[in-house]
Design a protein around this motif. Structure first.
Motif, PDB file in Angstrom:
ATOM      1  N   GLY A   1      25.546 -15.271 -12.126  1.00 54.10           N
ATOM      2  CA  GLY A   1      25.183 -14.429 -10.828  1.00 54.10           C
ATOM      3  C   GLY A   1      24.719 -15.369  -9.641  1.00 54.10           C
ATOM      4  O   GLY A   1      23.891 -16.033 -10.004  1.00 54.10           O
ATOM      5  N   GLY A   2      25.167 -14.984  -8.290  1.00 50.19           N
ATOM      6  CA  GLY A   2      24.499 -15.441  -7.333  1.00 50.19           C
ATOM      7  C   GLY A   2      24.748 -17.084  -7.406  1.00 50.19           C
ATOM      8  O   GLY A   2      23.862 -17.903  -6.658  1.00 50.19           O
ATOM      9  N   GLY A   3      25.896 -17.595  -7.801  1.00 57.54           N
ATOM     10  CA  GLY A   3      26.073 -19.208  -7.571  1.00 57.54           C
ATOM     11  C   GLY A   3      25.365 -19.925  -8.911  1.00 57.54           C
ATOM     12  O   GLY A   3      25.332 -21.138  -8.842  1.00 57.54           O
ATOM     13  N   CYS A   4      24.690 -18.872  -9.819  1.00 61.78           N
ATOM     14  CA  CYS A   4      24.162 -19.877 -11.009  1.00 61.78           C
ATOM     15  C   CYS A   4      24.747 -19.397 -12.355  1.00 61.78           C
ATOM     16  O   CYS A   4      25.328 -18.250 -12.503  1.00 61.78           O
ATOM     17  CB  CYS A   4      22.533 -19.229 -10.990  1.00 61.78           C
ATOM     18  N   GLU A   5      24.512 -20.245 -13.291  1.00 63.44           N
ATOM     19  CA  GLU A   5      25.174 -19.958 -14.664  1.00 63.44           C
ATOM     20  C   GLU A   5      24.664 -20.668 -15.681  1.00 63.44           C
ATOM     21  O   GLU A   5      24.288 -21.929 -15.548  1.00 63.44           O
ATOM     22  CB  GLU A   5      26.737 -20.296 -14.256  1.00 63.44           C
ATOM     23  N   MET A   6      24.357 -20.077 -16.692  1.00 65.88           N
ATOM     24  CA  MET A   6      23.665 -20.603 -17.948  1.00 65.88           C
ATOM     25  C   MET A   6      24.575 -20.013 -19.255  1.00 65.88           C
ATOM     26  O   MET A   6      24.882 -18.926 -19.300  1.00 65.88           O
ATOM     27  CB  MET A   6      22.337 -20.170 -18.035  1.00 65.88           C
ATOM     28  N   ASP A   7      25.123 -20.983 -19.956  1.00 66.45           N
ATOM     29  CA  ASP A   7      26.188 -20.748 -20.741  1.00 66.45           C
ATOM     30  C   ASP A   7      25.646 -21.211 -22.226  1.00 66.45           C
ATOM     31  O   ASP A   7      25.162 -22.544 -22.489  1.00 66.45           O
ATOM     32  CB  ASP A   7      27.615 -21.461 -20.436  1.00 66.45           C
TER      33      ASP A   7
ATOM     34  N   HIS B   1      24.891 -24.567 -14.961  1.00 67.99           N
ATOM     35  CA  HIS B   1      25.254 -24.816 -13.741  1.00 67.99           C
ATOM     36  C   HIS B   1      24.169 -24.373 -12.824  1.00 67.99           C
ATOM     37  O   HIS B   1      23.992 -23.212 -12.368  1.00 67.99           O
ATOM     38  CB  HIS B   1      26.501 -23.941 -13.471  1.00 67.99           C
ATOM     39  N   PRO B   2      23.527 -25.286 -12.101  1.00 69.54           N
ATOM     40  CA  PRO B   2      22.426 -25.143 -11.215  1.00 69.54           C
ATOM     41  C   PRO B   2      22.811 -24.264  -9.919  1.00 69.54           C
ATOM     42  O   PRO B   2      23.830 -24.116  -9.586  1.00 69.54           O
ATOM     43  CB  PRO B   2      21.961 -26.334 -10.706  1.00 69.54           C
TER      44      PRO B   2
ATOM     45  N   GLN C   1      26.666 -30.101 -13.413  1.00 65.30           N
ATOM     46  CA  GLN C   1      26.044 -29.233 -14.430  1.00 65.30           C
ATOM     47  C   GLN C   1      25.533 -30.095 -15.548  1.00 65.30           C
ATOM     48  O   GLN C   1      25.786 -31.309 -15.702  1.00 65.30           O
ATOM     49  CB  GLN C   1      27.280 -28.662 -15.137  1.00 65.30           C
ATOM     50  N   GLY C   2      24.506 -29.546 -16.435  1.00 64.18           N
ATOM     51  CA  GLY C   2      23.856 -30.062 -17.258  1.00 64.18           C
ATOM     52  C   GLY C   2      24.660 -29.561 -18.801  1.00 64.18           C
ATOM     53  O   GLY C   2      25.101 -28.366 -18.761  1.00 64.18           O
ATOM     54  N   SER C   3      24.943 -30.594 -19.477  1.00 67.03           N
ATOM     55  CA  SER C   3      25.822 -30.289 -20.787  1.00 67.03           C
ATOM     56  C   SER C   3      25.157 -30.847 -21.834  1.00 67.03           C
ATOM     57  O   SER C   3      24.646 -31.902 -22.185  1.00 67.03           O
ATOM     58  CB  SER C   3      27.132 -31.037 -20.598  1.00 67.03           C
TER      59      SER C   3
END
Length: 301
Positions: A192-198, A213-214, A220-222
């Motif tokens: 949300g809000g341009g942020c994402e942690m998967d 995804h900062p 992105q960090g993988s």
């Protein structure tokens, strides 16, 4: 895999205000920004559901699925107050209605925005159930499938209501793909809000990874976590001020401090059609089993 975007059918979250008090605790180390973060706070990667607080985390959900059976069909009529803490599935009863919500039937999965030949549509009513395994262990089952006529994959995205719109926390589960087929994947996430942690994310026939995804963009960090979805794994995400850490079977597999979200987000146990490789074949199916889920608030005490 690697570049993941949220499905456009998702509705914006309603932001809640959660008081967060930073505190020092055992098992914490300072991050570069000075805020305490966990070093595998619960010290757990085994088969048992963890119970109780650990490090700076206060447990707010501990579900081992050993209670009432939830048959196929019960996760229905879920389009009530969608994507808010008041969301519910009218087909559920008792504690499962209190504790769980699912993306409503008809919402489209991520593949619809990727020009994939095979896409998915959420159908919790015919993909999600809860019951005992042969050994008596209670499990939530997510059995995704594609109709024999070649229609869209029936997918499922589940949301624990106790941690909807929560800022920071620890999120853990023990999972295994028990029926494997090409064309199916998971991408459990906060976004949300341009942020994402998967975490975990990946096609079920490939490896299990985490991605960050900062907020505001950037590379992105993988982080690769495990080679095989068909083995039991304990997966955890620890999200604290200025830091996100990913763990598989008690081992830290990734850490990022760039653009970490600082607003309330929901934890979505998203399972959907594949974004890479072959699409699901007509008439195929695949199944993920979850033997426990645990979640924790951060700094509430």
């Amino acid at each position: 895999m690697g570049s993941h975007a949220a499905a456009k059918r998702r509705r914006p979250l309603v932001s809640g205000v959660l008081g967060v008090t930073l505190l020092g605790a055992l098992l914490c180390v300072p991050s570069a920004g000075g805020a305490p973060v966990s070093a595998d706070a619960c010290r757990r990667g085994d088969t048992e559901l963890p119970r109780g607080d650990c490090g700076p985390f206060w447990q707010v959900l501990a579900e081992d699925f050993n209670g009432d059976r939830v048959p196929l069909g019960a996760f229905s009529d879920c389009d009530h107050h969608a994507d808010t803490s008041a969301a519910y599935c009218a087909g559920l009863t008792g504690t499962y209605r209190d504790n769980w919500w699912a993306y409503p039937t008809g919402w489209r999965d991520t593949a619809n925005d990727r020009a994939r030949d095979v896409v998915g549509v959420y159908h919790p009513e015919d993909t999600v159930s809860v019951g005992a395994a042969a050994n008596g262990d209670g499990r939530m089952r997510v059995r995704m499938w594609r109709p024999a006529d070649g229609g869209p994959v029936h997918a499922a995205a589940l949301v624990p209501r106790a941690v909807m719109q929560m800022k920071y926390g620890k999120y853990s589960a023990r999972i295994k793909v028990t029926e494997q087929a090409a064309g199916y994947k998971s991408a459990w996430l906060h976004y949300g809000g341009g942020c994402e942690m998967d975490h975990p994310e990946g096609e079920w026939t490939g490896s299990l990874s985490a991605f960050h995804h900062p907020c505001g963009g950037g590379e992105q960090g993988s982080f690769r976590g495990a080679d095989d979805w068909t083995e039991w794994h304990t997966v955890s995400t620890e999200w604290t001020p200025g830091s996100v850490r990913f763990f598989v079977d008690g081992r830290e597999t990734g850490h990022d401090t760039r653009g970490v979200p600082d607003e309330p987000l929901s934890w979505v146990l998203q399972n959907e059609s594949a974004l890479e490789g072959p699409g699901a074949a007509p008439g195929s199916s695949a199944q993920l089993e979850i033997t426990w889920v645990a979640a924790y608030a951060y700094g509430w005490k």
